[in-house]
Design an enzyme around this catalytic site. Structure first.
Site, PDB file in Angstrom:
ATOM      1  CE1 TYR A   1       2.553   7.381   1.622  1.00 33.77           C
ATOM      2  CE2 TYR A   1       0.106   7.705   1.416  1.00 33.77           C
ATOM      3  CZ  TYR A   1       1.655   7.051   2.080  1.00 33.77           C
ATOM      4  OH  TYR A   1       1.377   5.967   2.662  1.00 33.77           O
ATOM      5  CD  GLU A   2       3.518   5.542  -1.999  1.00 35.24           C
ATOM      6  OE1 GLU A   2       4.119   4.089  -2.682  1.00 35.24           O
ATOM      7  OE2 GLU A   2       2.453   4.750  -2.549  1.00 35.24           O
TER       8      GLU A   2
ATOM      9  CB  ALA B   1      -6.039   2.176   7.643  1.00 29.55           C
TER      10      ALA B   1
ATOM     11  CG  HIS C   1       2.889   1.971   8.922  1.00 28.64           C
ATOM     12  ND1 HIS C   1       1.397   2.823   7.943  1.00 28.64           N
ATOM     13  CD2 HIS C   1       3.489   1.705   8.213  1.00 28.64           C
ATOM     14  CE1 HIS C   1       1.641   1.965   6.713  1.00 28.64           C
ATOM     15  NE2 HIS C   1       2.774   1.213   7.216  1.00 28.64           N
TER      16      HIS C   1
ATOM     17  CG  MET D   1      -2.557   9.367   4.277  1.00 26.75           C
ATOM     18  SD  MET D   1      -0.690   9.576   4.288  1.00 26.75           S
ATOM     19  CE  MET D   1      -1.363   9.875   6.510  1.00 26.75           C
ATOM     20  CB  SER D   2      -6.194   6.203   0.084  1.00 27.99           C
ATOM     21  OG  SER D   2      -7.003   5.890   0.653  1.00 27.99           O
TER      22      SER D   2
ATOM     23  CG  HIS E   1      -0.945   5.987  -0.449  1.00 30.56           C
ATOM     24  ND1 HIS E   1      -0.182   5.009  -0.488  1.00 30.56           N
ATOM     25  CD2 HIS E   1      -1.818   6.094  -0.077  1.00 30.56           C
ATOM     26  CE1 HIS E   1      -1.296   3.783   0.286  1.00 30.56           C
ATOM     27  NE2 HIS E   1      -1.549   5.165   0.729  1.00 30.56           N
TER      28      HIS E   1
ATOM     29  CB  SER F   1      -3.065   0.934   5.077  1.00 30.90           C
ATOM     30  OG  SER F   1      -2.236   1.354   4.156  1.00 30.90           O
TER      31      SER F   1
ATOM     32  CG  HIS G   1      -0.043  -0.160   1.076  1.00 35.13           C
ATOM     33  ND1 HIS G   1      -0.556  -0.263   0.551  1.00 35.13           N
ATOM     34  CD2 HIS G   1       0.430   0.517   1.616  1.00 35.13           C
ATOM     35  CE1 HIS G   1      -1.655   0.558   0.894  1.00 35.13           C
ATOM     36  NE2 HIS G   1      -1.362   1.101   1.533  1.00 35.13           N
TER      37      HIS G   1
ATOM     38  CG  ASN H   1      -5.497   6.577  14.048  1.00 40.65           C
ATOM     39  OD1 ASN H   1      -5.713   5.800  12.928  1.00 40.65           O
ATOM     40  ND2 ASN H   1      -5.496   7.785  13.353  1.00 40.65           N
TER      41      ASN H   1
HETATM   42  N1  HPA Z   1      -4.637   9.632   9.731  1.00 37.75           N
HETATM   43  C1  HPA Z   1      -4.708  10.274   8.564  1.00 37.75           C
HETATM   44  N2  HPA Z   1      -4.447   8.507   7.839  1.00 37.75           N
HETATM   45  C2  HPA Z   1      -4.248   7.640   8.601  1.00 37.75           C
HETATM   46  C3  HPA Z   1      -4.932   7.927   9.875  1.00 37.75           C
HETATM   47  C4  HPA Z   1      -4.724   8.694  10.218  1.00 37.75           C
HETATM   48  O1  HPA Z   1      -5.053   9.002  11.095  1.00 37.75           O
HETATM   49  N3  HPA Z   1      -5.433   6.256  10.830  1.00 37.75           N
HETATM   50  C5  HPA Z   1      -4.916   5.694   9.480  1.00 37.75           C
HETATM   51  N4  HPA Z   1      -4.519   6.543   7.826  1.00 37.75           N
END
Ligand code: HPA
Length: 278
Positions: free
Chosen positions: A88-89, A116, A253, A217-218, A86, A33, A64, A241
């Site tokens: 979750y999709e 990310a 996001h 998440m990947s 992902h 991402s 993406h 973050n």
């Molecule tokens: N949590 C999960 N996935 C992420 C995060 C997060 O804080 N930042 C970027 N992808």
């Protein structure tokens, strides 16, 4: 009912790629991402939209892109996935990792994977890059391992070892490039969750206790499939973050995509350096 991909489906996608490019890449690169623009540096590229590939999962997430960029980076032929899908999709673990199995069938030897991630280690700041030294696959531990279902013997063993998911030699090269180019590298354990909701403060305090330095998440599923097939893996997380362990901030996001702009040039420097050293 879970969908398990078969060797036949994997080979249909691999054949389609062979018919659209004459490159024979050794290295695959998965862009996470906000990191998609790295593909713009690939020279003399053959571009293949995922929509042209049979059985290939299509990305539904903003940030993406959905295409393969196969060309040269630092003189090396590379197979770049500009965008990934992902869990979750709504795809099965087996479907989201089909591209990695296609890489194996195309004869790729190495996979460089980026993502990310939220920084859990208290010292990590947004914009940092973390060399992934190991992963904690919480989704896999709870029934979402991508190798579940019939084992594809042509690709690897039923019970593959995961003691060295991330290749020690590639890590050593990345550390050297980081020093030479003054791009500081953090190091740590990446924890994979399913998402798509970001973690609650309690989730994050739990993850910190069990040894996670970054969360996303990947990646872990793709790395398991790559290792099953014997590819050497390098993993880099862009810290977008700070994990909100006390509930005082919110995560969006948009901030993940925004942080990608600072992180992309750093990750590009590391990846170019490693490619030059191969
Ligand atoms: N949590 C999960 N996935 C992420 C995060 C997060 O804080 N930042 C970027 N992808």
């Amino acid at each position: 009912m879970t969908t398990y991909v078969t060797l036949e489906k994997i080979d249909e996608a691999a054949d389609a790629i062979r018919s659209k490019t004459s490159y024979k890449p050794r290295v695959g690169l998965i862009l996470g991402s906000g990191l998609n623009s790295l593909a713009d540096s690939v020279q003399k590229a053959d571009i293949i939209p995922y929509s042209e590939l049979p059985n290939w999962p299509k990305s539904t997430v903003h940030g993406h892109a959905g295409r393969l960029v196969i060309g040269e980076l630092e003189g090396q032929p590379v197979f770049v996935m500009q965008g990934r899908v992902h869990f979750y999709e709504g795809y099965s673990m087996s479907q989201i990792t089909l591209p990695v199995r296609v890489m194996l069938r195309l004869g790729l030897e190495m996979m460089f994977v980026t993502n990310a991630a939220g920084g859990i280690h208290p010292d990590f700041e947004p914009g940092d890059v973390m060399l992934i030294t190991d992963n904690l696959n919480l989704v896999g531990m709870t029934g979402g391992n991508p190798l579940m279902g019939p084992n594809i013997e042509e690709l690897g063993p039923r019970f593959p070892d995961m003691s060295r998911s991330y290749d020690p030699d590639l890590m050593a090269i990345a550390r050297k490039i980081s020093i030479e180019n003054k791009v500081p590298l953090r190091e740590g354990v990446y924890c994979a969750l399913s998402g798509p909701s970001f973690e609650s403060p309690a989730d994050l305090r739990f993850l910190r206790m069990v040894g996670a330095d970054a969360v996303g998440m990947s990646t872990a599923p793709e790395v398991i499939v790559a290792r099953h097939g014997g590819m050497r893996v390098l993993g880099l997380s862009g810290i977008s973050n700070k994990a909100n362990v006390d509930g005082s901030t919110i995560t969006t996001h948009e901030e993940v995509i925004e942080a990608g702009k600072v992180i992309t040039p750093k990750i590009e420097t590391i990846i170019r350096g490693v490619l030059r050293s191969l």
